[in-house]
Design a protein around this motif. Structure first.
Motif: not given
Length: 223
Positions: A27-40, A44-49
């Motif tokens: 949703p709008m306003g949500s923080q993009l948590e890198e670890r959570e998104l990477s797992d989901k 890896s963190r590089t393409p995600l970033r």
């Protein structure tokens, strides 16, 4: 070859994130948590970033120092500004496009609107939104005006993001299904003045819906 594979992975990750934003899964306003998104997403963190950085450049995500990346939360003034510019550009676009539209182009627009109507009947707002985008893009690209096309393409993702709010309003969705046939008829009649007026009226209605939703959400709740 490795660079090509990396680029492909970056774009796939970007596309998945974009779909998650447009569907309001994030949703709008949500923080993009890198670890959570990477797992989901299983990346890896590089393409995600890299994907998140692209979303920041496009104005869909905001970077806040010492806090992280957040999905942009639009306020009423930002929506009004965005749609004021969009209205002016798309009214110009439809006027420029009409002399260049063939009968086949207009038939293609009619097919898109028929698909949009079927999506609406099926309550498939994702498909309805895709048809909405196709409708506007076909007209815009028929102008042949690269400056105008590029200007609207820079705004298109932000418009799609805000449009998700409008699609939650049953009145706007029904109004859109009523307005589109009138625009189509103006195209068939080659009436550029009427087509521009109807396009402006349509965009103004969407703007009012989104702004009203945002202002209602911003009002303090009385307990």
């Amino acid at each position: 070859m490795q660079a090509i594979k990396r680029s492909t992975l970056n774009q796939k990750t970007y596309k998945i994130l974009l779909d998650m934003l447009f569907s309001s899964e994030i949703p709008m306003g949500s923080q993009l948590e890198e670890r959570e998104l990477s797992d989901k997403l299983g990346v890896s963190r590089t393409p995600l970033r890299d994907a998140i950085s692209q979303l920041v450049r496009e104005g869909l995500v905001e970077y806040r120092p010492y806090q992280g990346n957040f999905v942009k939360h639009w306020n009423a003034k930002q929506v009004e500004d965005l749609y004021t510019v969009r209205k002016s550009l798309e009214m110009l676009a439809i006027q420029l496009a009409i002399p260049k539209l063939s009968n086949e182009d207009i038939d293609a627009i009619a097919d898109i609107l028929e698909q949009a109507h079927k999506a609406l009947e099926a309550d498939d707002l994702a498909a309805f939104g895709a048809c909405d985008s196709q409708f506007h893009q076909l007209i815009i690209h028929k102008t042949g005006n690269e400056t105008l096309i590029n200007s609207l393409e820079r705004l298109s993702l932000q418009i799609q993001m805000v449009r998700t709010l409008a699609n939650r309003d049953p009145y706007v969705v029904k109004r859109t299904s009523y307005e589109r046939p009138r625009i189509l008829q103006a195209l068939r009649d080659r009436d550029s003045e009427q087509a521009a007026f109807l396009m402006g009226e349509h965009i103004e209605g969407v703007k009012e819906s989104v702004v009203n939703q945002i202002r209602s959400a911003e009002k303090p709740q009385i307990v």
